[in-house]
Structures are given as C-alpha cells and as structure tokens.
Design an enzyme around this catalytic site. Structure first.
Site, PDB file in Angstrom:
ATOM      1  N   ARG A  42       0.825  -1.217   0.000  1.00 52.37           N
ATOM      2  CA  ARG A  42       0.000   0.000   0.000  1.00 52.37           C
ATOM      3  C   ARG A  42       0.857   1.265   0.000  1.00 52.37           C
ATOM      4  O   ARG A  42       0.530   2.243  -0.685  1.00 52.37           O
ATOM      5  CB  ARG A  42      -0.988  -0.038   1.165  1.00 52.37           C
ATOM      6  N   THR A  46      11.467 -12.644  11.564  1.00 48.79           N
ATOM      7  CA  THR A  46      11.832 -13.930  12.170  1.00 48.79           C
ATOM      8  C   THR A  46      11.388 -13.932  13.625  1.00 48.79           C
ATOM      9  O   THR A  46      11.487 -12.900  14.306  1.00 48.79           O
ATOM     10  CB  THR A  46      13.361 -14.203  12.104  1.00 48.79           C
ATOM     11  N   ASP A  78      12.928 -15.341  15.896  1.00 50.84           N
ATOM     12  CA  ASP A  78      14.121 -15.506  16.746  1.00 50.84           C
ATOM     13  C   ASP A  78      14.641 -14.205  17.368  1.00 50.84           C
ATOM     14  O   ASP A  78      15.396 -14.244  18.331  1.00 50.84           O
ATOM     15  CB  ASP A  78      15.273 -16.135  15.947  1.00 50.84           C
ATOM     16  N   ARG A 132       2.495 -25.173  33.558  1.00 55.10           N
ATOM     17  CA  ARG A 132       2.661 -24.874  34.986  1.00 55.10           C
ATOM     18  C   ARG A 132       1.542 -25.535  35.816  1.00 55.10           C
ATOM     19  O   ARG A 132       1.781 -26.060  36.898  1.00 55.10           O
ATOM     20  CB  ARG A 132       2.661 -23.357  35.184  1.00 55.10           C
ATOM     21  N   ARG A 154      16.862 -20.971  17.266  1.00 56.45           N
ATOM     22  CA  ARG A 154      18.080 -21.412  16.576  1.00 56.45           C
ATOM     23  C   ARG A 154      19.298 -21.210  17.473  1.00 56.45           C
ATOM     24  O   ARG A 154      19.396 -21.876  18.483  1.00 56.45           O
ATOM     25  CB  ARG A 154      18.240 -20.660  15.250  1.00 56.45           C
ATOM     26  N   LYS A 178       9.483 -24.182  46.367  1.00 59.19           N
ATOM     27  CA  LYS A 178       8.426 -24.435  45.391  1.00 59.19           C
ATOM     28  C   LYS A 178       8.214 -25.938  45.249  1.00 59.19           C
ATOM     29  O   LYS A 178       9.125 -26.710  45.490  1.00 59.19           O
ATOM     30  CB  LYS A 178       8.844 -23.877  44.032  1.00 59.19           C
ATOM     31  N   GLN A 193       5.033 -22.363  17.721  1.00 60.58           N
ATOM     32  CA  GLN A 193       5.571 -21.024  18.029  1.00 60.58           C
ATOM     33  C   GLN A 193       5.621 -20.115  16.802  1.00 60.58           C
ATOM     34  O   GLN A 193       5.755 -18.911  16.908  1.00 60.58           O
ATOM     35  CB  GLN A 193       6.997 -21.147  18.574  1.00 60.58           C
TER      36      GLN A 193
HETATM   37  O1  F6P Z   1      14.403 -18.997  12.206  1.00 59.97           O
HETATM   38  C1  F6P Z   1      13.151 -19.353  12.630  1.00 59.97           C
HETATM   39  C2  F6P Z   1      13.123 -20.794  13.066  1.00 59.97           C
HETATM   40  O2  F6P Z   1      11.812 -21.108  13.508  1.00 59.97           O
HETATM   41  C3  F6P Z   1      14.149 -21.153  14.137  1.00 59.97           C
HETATM   42  O3  F6P Z   1      13.754 -20.767  15.421  1.00 59.97           O
HETATM   43  C4  F6P Z   1      14.260 -22.639  13.923  1.00 59.97           C
HETATM   44  O4  F6P Z   1      15.512 -23.114  14.366  1.00 59.97           O
HETATM   45  C5  F6P Z   1      14.146 -22.769  12.437  1.00 59.97           C
HETATM   46  O5  F6P Z   1      13.439 -21.641  11.990  1.00 59.97           O
HETATM   47  C6  F6P Z   1      13.450 -24.012  11.942  1.00 59.97           C
HETATM   48  O6  F6P Z   1      13.559 -24.028  10.573  1.00 59.97           O
HETATM   49  P1  F6P Z   1      12.749 -24.975   9.576  1.00 59.97           P
HETATM   50  O7  F6P Z   1      11.418 -24.335   9.345  1.00 59.97           O
HETATM   51  O8  F6P Z   1      13.563 -24.983   8.339  1.00 59.97           O
HETATM   52  O9  F6P Z   1      12.643 -26.297  10.242  1.00 59.97           O
END
Ligand code: F6P
Length: 326
Positions: free
Chosen positions: A28, A129, A131, A158, A175, A217, A258
């Site tokens: 856009r 990313t 990460d 938990r 990673r 704990k 994730q």
């Molecule tokens: O870089 C993002 C990520 O999810 C990392 O955290 C993980 O190590 C990697 O990609 C996994 O990669 P792939 O999708 O190639 O298995």
C-alpha cells in the site's frame, strides 16, 4: 541504476506472524508513492522459477490479522549459487523490477547482500523472524507473537507441573539465540533459562536444582533454547534423571506452534511501520539496508552490520531471571 518504478516483494526463510502485515504495508505504501508492486511467490525460489504476479491494493485486503505468509516461503539453496542468482537477476530484468524488498531472517538477508553485491539492484530487507536475532533492530517481526505463544503454553504446563510436583524442561525455538527462552522465562515466571549466549554447565544446573527446586516451590520450569550447541531439553532432562532419580522430570518441545497464530498488536504495528519505512527508503534512494527499529525510531542498518554481528543478550535480563526465581 535509475529511478525505481516497480518493486518486487518476497518472504523468505521461516515464516513469522506479522509477515502479512508487512506485505500489506509495503504494497500500500508503494502504491501511494506511485510504484508498481510485483509479488514474488515462495521466496527467492519464485524469482528463479518466475512465480510473479502484480499486486494491487485489494490483493492485500484482510490479511493483517493472518499468521504465516500469503506469498509462501522457502529456504532456497539455488539462490545461494552464482548461477541461481543470475537466473533470478535475468527474471527480475524481464519483469522490469527495479528494487527488491525481502522479508526474512539472517539467511534471507545474507542472500540479499550477495545479490546486491553482484548486480546493480537495490535490496531492502525487513527483519522477519521469531528468533529476534538480527543485529541493529530491537525487535523483529514475529518475535512478540511467538513470545506470547510461549507464555500461554508455559502457563498451561505450569498447572500440571504444580499438580504433580514435577520438574519440566521446555524447549523453545530461537536457533542459535536465546531471546525467546530468556524473555519467555521471565514472562512466564520460569525458574531458569538455558541459552547459548551464556554457558550453563551441568554444575550450575545442579546448583539451581539444589537451591530452587523443592526448597520454596513444589515444581519447577526451565526453558531451554533449541540451540544444537546445548543439546536441547532432552539432553538436560536425561542428565537430571540420571543424577537425581528422585525428581519427576518431564520434557515438552513446543516446536512449530511457536511460528503460527494471529500476530499481536505489537507485531502488526511493527510490521506496518517497517513496511512503510522500506518504501520511504526506496524513495530516498537508499540501497542494501535492513530497516530496523531502535528506541522506537526507524533505522536503516547496512546488511553487513545486521548479518555479521551477533545481537547481544543483556546480562541484566539474565540477572533479573535469577533474582526473581528464588
Ligand atoms: O528462524 C526461525 C526458526 O523457527 C528457528 O527458530 C528454527 O531453528 C528454524 O526456523 C526451523 O527451521 P525450519 O522451518 O527450516 O525447520
């Protein structure tokens, strides 16, 4: 290189929530500035196989809330070869694409840097990313959503950890970097984080178990960054099981969940700001930079800086986790 009239946009590497918001913002903002937009599918692969389509404003309607990437993504080995990049360049010329916007992580920006070194093209990177490991930007697109996904999962674990009085090792992505593990641990009230930036020798783990677990704990949670150099959550669990058979140890690997989900408000706003700033950079004649955010200000980071430097983790955060997990 003359004035930019047409930009190409692609997403590359691991998908991250907020990539769609970035695609929308780039498209856009480009149209608002009188530029033509060509969407390239499947990352660099689509530039080689010519999976390219012109995008209008309506192509990016209703995507800001979607996880993943509507452009698809890949890790393209061929683009890492000079032959692959030559085909990509020829296709770019045929399609009359003057500049490329690449949304991705470290590997994707490394590809962009090589491409810009070999050919007279402008490449602008957006840090996409989960990460959060790109130097020169405080946050990457997708990191906040992944962090929220992690704490939601840890909160649930938990409940069962407390009920059974168990010690859980939970492996998270990242990673070679520990941002997700460390901040995930702080935000979920975990007892410790094992991250590649700070060596955790087995005796440190032992100390933590003696001092923390079952002292004040009845359960404990340790977040472990997936980093191959650490050996993963399974490795730590096995060692503890062997040394302390009295402890009831369990492992959960959070894995690819994730990477999914609707982006948080933070990620949507970040992606929108960075996407629009990428077009500003092109209009100003900037080349070969990653657009980042530092102290809430947009910054242009040369690829060499973003890729070559390791993004440091603050010792203060490590200390904070230790202090709060007594
Ligand atoms: O870089 C993002 C990520 O999810 C990392 O955290 C993980 O190590 C990697 O990609 C996994 O990669 P792939 O999708 O190639 O298995």
């Amino acid at each position: 290189m003359g004035t930019v009239k047409c930009i190409g946009i692609l997403t590359s590497g691991g998908d991250a929530p907020g990539m769609n918001a970035a695609i929308r913002a780039v498209t856009r903002a480009a149209i608002c500035n009188g530029l033509k937009v060509k969407a390239i599918y499947r990352g660099y692969k689509g530039l080689i196989t010519k999976e390219i389509e012109e995008f209008k404003s309506q192509n990016v309607s209703n995507i800001i809330q979607q996880g993943g990437t509507i452009l698809k993504t890949s890790r393209c080995e061929e683009f890492m070869t000079p032959e692959g990049r030559k085909i990509a360049y020829d296709n770019m010329m045929e399609e009359q694409i003057d500049a490329l916007i690449i949304i991705g992580g470290d590997g994707s920006l490394t590809g962009a840097r090589l491409f810009a070194q070999e050919y007279d093209v402008s490449c602008i990177g957006l840090p996409g990313t989960i990460d959060n490991d790109l130097f020169g930007t405080d946050f990457t697109i997708g990191y906040d959503t992944a962090l929220n996904t992690i704490i939601e999962a840890v909160d649930k674990i938990r409940d069962t950890a407390t009920s059974h009085e168990r010690l859980f090792f939970i492996e998270v992505m990242g990673r070679d970097s520990g941002f997700l593990a460390l901040n995930g641990a702080i935000a979920s009230g975990a007892e410790a984080a094992i991250i590649p930036e700070f060596e955790t020798k087995f005796d440190q783990l032992e100390e933590f178990i003696k001092n923390g677990f079952r002292k004040s704990k009845n359960s404990s949670i340790v977040l472990v960054a997936e980093s191959p150099s650490l050996g993963g959550a399974m490795h730590y669990a096995e060692r503890v099981k062997k040394e302390y058979p009295q402890y009831d140890v369990r492992v959960t690997i959070l894995g690819y969940l994730q990477r999914g989900g609707s982006p948080t408000a933070r990620d949507r706003i970040l992606a929108s700001r960075l996407g629009a700033a990428a077009i500003d950079a092109i209009m100003e004649g900037q080349r070969n930079v990653m657009i980042g955010i530092e102290d809430d200000q947009i910054v242009n980071v040369p690829f060499s800086k973003a890729i070559k430097n390791d993004k440091p983790i603050e010792q203060d955060l490590v200390n904070l986790l230790k202090e709060l997990s007594i």
